[in-house]
Design a protein around this motif. Structure first.
Motif, PDB file in Angstrom:
ATOM      1  N   MET A  62       0.797  -1.229   0.000  1.00  0.00           N
ATOM      2  CA  MET A  62       0.000   0.000   0.000  1.00  0.00           C
ATOM      3  C   MET A  62       0.833   1.285   0.000  1.00  0.00           C
ATOM      4  SD  MET A  62      -2.952  -0.939  -0.629  1.00  0.00           S
ATOM      5  CE  MET A  62      -3.816   0.601  -0.462  1.00  0.00           C
ATOM      6  N   PRO A  63       1.907   1.418   0.802  1.00  0.00           N
ATOM      7  CA  PRO A  63       2.703   2.664   0.735  1.00  0.00           C
ATOM      8  C   PRO A  63       3.296   2.915  -0.644  1.00  0.00           C
ATOM      9  CG  PRO A  63       3.296   1.396   2.670  1.00  0.00           C
ATOM     10  CD  PRO A  63       2.385   0.540   1.855  1.00  0.00           C
ATOM     11  N   VAL A  64       3.652   1.846  -1.360  1.00  0.00           N
ATOM     12  CA  VAL A  64       4.228   1.993  -2.696  1.00  0.00           C
ATOM     13  C   VAL A  64       3.155   2.440  -3.680  1.00  0.00           C
ATOM     14  CG1 VAL A  64       5.409   0.802  -4.573  1.00  0.00           C
ATOM     15  CG2 VAL A  64       5.976   0.261  -2.207  1.00  0.00           C
ATOM     16  N   ILE A  65       1.997   1.802  -3.615  1.00  0.00           N
ATOM     17  CA  ILE A  65       0.913   2.139  -4.534  1.00  0.00           C
ATOM     18  C   ILE A  65       0.388   3.552  -4.282  1.00  0.00           C
ATOM     19  CG2 ILE A  65      -1.461   1.529  -5.182  1.00  0.00           C
ATOM     20  CD1 ILE A  65      -0.611  -1.393  -4.710  1.00  0.00           C
ATOM     21  N   GLN A  66       0.307   3.927  -3.019  1.00  0.00           N
ATOM     22  CA  GLN A  66      -0.182   5.261  -2.663  1.00  0.00           C
ATOM     23  C   GLN A  66       0.896   6.336  -2.791  1.00  0.00           C
ATOM     24  OE1 GLN A  66      -1.583   4.688   1.324  1.00  0.00           O
ATOM     25  NE2 GLN A  66      -3.518   3.821   0.657  1.00  0.00           N
ATOM     26  N   ARG A  67       2.121   5.906  -3.038  1.00  0.00           N
ATOM     27  CA  ARG A  67       3.273   6.805  -3.097  1.00  0.00           C
ATOM     28  C   ARG A  67       3.392   7.607  -1.809  1.00  0.00           C
ATOM     29  NH1 ARG A  67       3.220   9.025  -9.302  1.00  0.00           N
ATOM     30  NH2 ARG A  67       3.193   6.981 -10.255  1.00  0.00           N
ATOM     31  N   ALA A  68       3.205   6.925  -0.700  1.00  0.00           N
ATOM     32  CA  ALA A  68       3.263   7.553   0.622  1.00  0.00           C
ATOM     33  C   ALA A  68       4.729   7.719   1.025  1.00  0.00           C
ATOM     34  CB  ALA A  68       2.521   6.701   1.639  1.00  0.00           C
ATOM     35  N   SER A  69       5.297   8.848   0.702  1.00  0.00           N
ATOM     36  CA  SER A  69       6.703   9.087   0.998  1.00  0.00           C
ATOM     37  C   SER A  69       6.853   9.966   2.233  1.00  0.00           C
ATOM     38  CB  SER A  69       7.399   9.741  -0.198  1.00  0.00           C
ATOM     39  OG  SER A  69       6.773  10.950  -0.521  1.00  0.00           O
ATOM     40  N   ILE A  70       7.984   9.798   2.900  1.00  0.00           N
ATOM     41  CA  ILE A  70       8.332  10.574   4.087  1.00  0.00           C
ATOM     42  C   ILE A  70       9.566  11.382   3.735  1.00  0.00           C
ATOM     43  CG2 ILE A  70       9.029  10.445   6.503  1.00  0.00           C
ATOM     44  CD1 ILE A  70       7.783   7.579   6.484  1.00  0.00           C
ATOM     45  N   LYS A  71       9.532  12.677   4.014  1.00  0.00           N
ATOM     46  CA  LYS A  71      10.672  13.528   3.691  1.00  0.00           C
ATOM     47  C   LYS A  71      11.503  13.739   4.948  1.00  0.00           C
ATOM     48  CE  LYS A  71      12.033  17.674   1.316  1.00  0.00           C
ATOM     49  NZ  LYS A  71      11.622  18.841   0.562  1.00  0.00           N
ATOM     50  N   ARG A  72      12.765  13.357   4.870  1.00  0.00           N
ATOM     51  CA  ARG A  72      13.721  13.585   5.955  1.00  0.00           C
ATOM     52  C   ARG A  72      14.888  14.353   5.373  1.00  0.00           C
ATOM     53  NH1 ARG A  72      13.642   7.716   8.805  1.00  0.00           N
ATOM     54  NH2 ARG A  72      11.557   7.898   9.683  1.00  0.00           N
ATOM     55  N   GLY A  73      14.966  15.596   5.732  1.00  0.00           N
ATOM     56  CA  GLY A  73      15.997  16.458   5.150  1.00  0.00           C
ATOM     57  C   GLY A  73      15.680  16.712   3.691  1.00  0.00           C
ATOM     58  N   THR A  74      16.599  16.356   2.825  1.00  0.00           N
ATOM     59  CA  THR A  74      16.384  16.553   1.397  1.00  0.00           C
ATOM     60  C   THR A  74      16.017  15.256   0.682  1.00  0.00           C
ATOM     61  OG1 THR A  74      18.735  16.229   0.971  1.00  0.00           O
ATOM     62  CG2 THR A  74      17.987  18.500   1.318  1.00  0.00           C
ATOM     63  N   LYS A  75      15.900  14.154   1.427  1.00  0.00           N
ATOM     64  CA  LYS A  75      15.646  12.853   0.824  1.00  0.00           C
ATOM     65  C   LYS A  75      14.221  12.391   1.091  1.00  0.00           C
ATOM     66  CE  LYS A  75      20.388  11.357   1.036  1.00  0.00           C
ATOM     67  NZ  LYS A  75      21.304  10.277   1.318  1.00  0.00           N
ATOM     68  N   LEU A  76      13.679  11.611   0.155  1.00  0.00           N
ATOM     69  CA  LEU A  76      12.353  11.007   0.293  1.00  0.00           C
ATOM     70  C   LEU A  76      12.502   9.522   0.571  1.00  0.00           C
ATOM     71  CD1 LEU A  76      10.404  12.684  -2.633  1.00  0.00           C
ATOM     72  CD2 LEU A  76      10.130  13.131  -0.212  1.00  0.00           C
ATOM     73  N   PHE A  77      11.701   9.028   1.508  1.00  0.00           N
ATOM     74  CA  PHE A  77      11.727   7.617   1.886  1.00  0.00           C
ATOM     75  C   PHE A  77      10.328   7.043   1.794  1.00  0.00           C
ATOM     76  CE2 PHE A  77      15.256   9.563   4.127  1.00  0.00           C
ATOM     77  CZ  PHE A  77      16.274   8.664   3.930  1.00  0.00           C
ATOM     78  N   ILE A  78      10.239   5.752   1.512  1.00  0.00           N
ATOM     79  CA  ILE A  78       8.972   5.011   1.548  1.00  0.00           C
ATOM     80  C   ILE A  78       9.129   3.932   2.593  1.00  0.00           C
ATOM     81  CG2 ILE A  78       7.395   3.494   0.311  1.00  0.00           C
ATOM     82  CD1 ILE A  78       8.046   5.001  -2.221  1.00  0.00           C
ATOM     83  N   LYS A  79       8.251   3.923   3.579  1.00  0.00           N
ATOM     84  CA  LYS A  79       8.327   2.934   4.643  1.00  0.00           C
ATOM     85  C   LYS A  79       7.574   1.684   4.243  1.00  0.00           C
ATOM     86  CE  LYS A  79       7.600   2.314   9.552  1.00  0.00           C
ATOM     87  NZ  LYS A  79       7.122   2.925  10.791  1.00  0.00           N
ATOM     88  N   LEU A  80       8.280   0.557   4.199  1.00  0.00           N
ATOM     89  CA  LEU A  80       7.656  -0.728   3.870  1.00  0.00           C
ATOM     90  C   LEU A  80       7.382  -1.511   5.121  1.00  0.00           C
ATOM     91  CD1 LEU A  80       9.705  -1.848   0.758  1.00  0.00           C
ATOM     92  CD2 LEU A  80       7.468  -0.842   0.814  1.00  0.00           C
TER      93      LEU A  80
END
Length: 80
Positions: A62-80
């Motif tokens: 679901m996080p991948v399909i929803q493109r639910a990203s978390i921004k930490r500093g200048t980088k984007l992360f996806i929590k699996l």
């Protein structure tokens, strides 16, 4: 997300993404190393094809399909 009962779309994707630099990964839901391959593909920008999902989508995807990203500093992360 593609619904492809005649498998024409899957054949087209496999043909277009089969170049060595694209590094196409084909996995099935329920495979033991699905999460590891998904993480590797996301980290490296490779293409991943998940076959035979059925009518429900696993909560892990679901996080991948929803493109639910978390921004930490200048980088984007996806929590699996």
């Amino acid at each position: 997300l593609i619904i492809d009962p005649q498998l024409q779309g899957i054949k087209w994707i496999k043909q277009k993404e089969s170049a060595p630099e694209r590094n196409l990964q084909i996995v099935r839901l329920g495979q033991k190393d699905l999460i590891r391959k998904l993480e590797t593909a996301l980290e490296n920008g490779h293409t991943i094809l998940i076959e035979n999902l059925g009518e429900t989508i696993d909560a892990v995807l679901m996080p991948v399909i929803q493109r639910a990203s978390i921004k930490r500093g200048t980088k984007l992360f996806i929590k699996l």
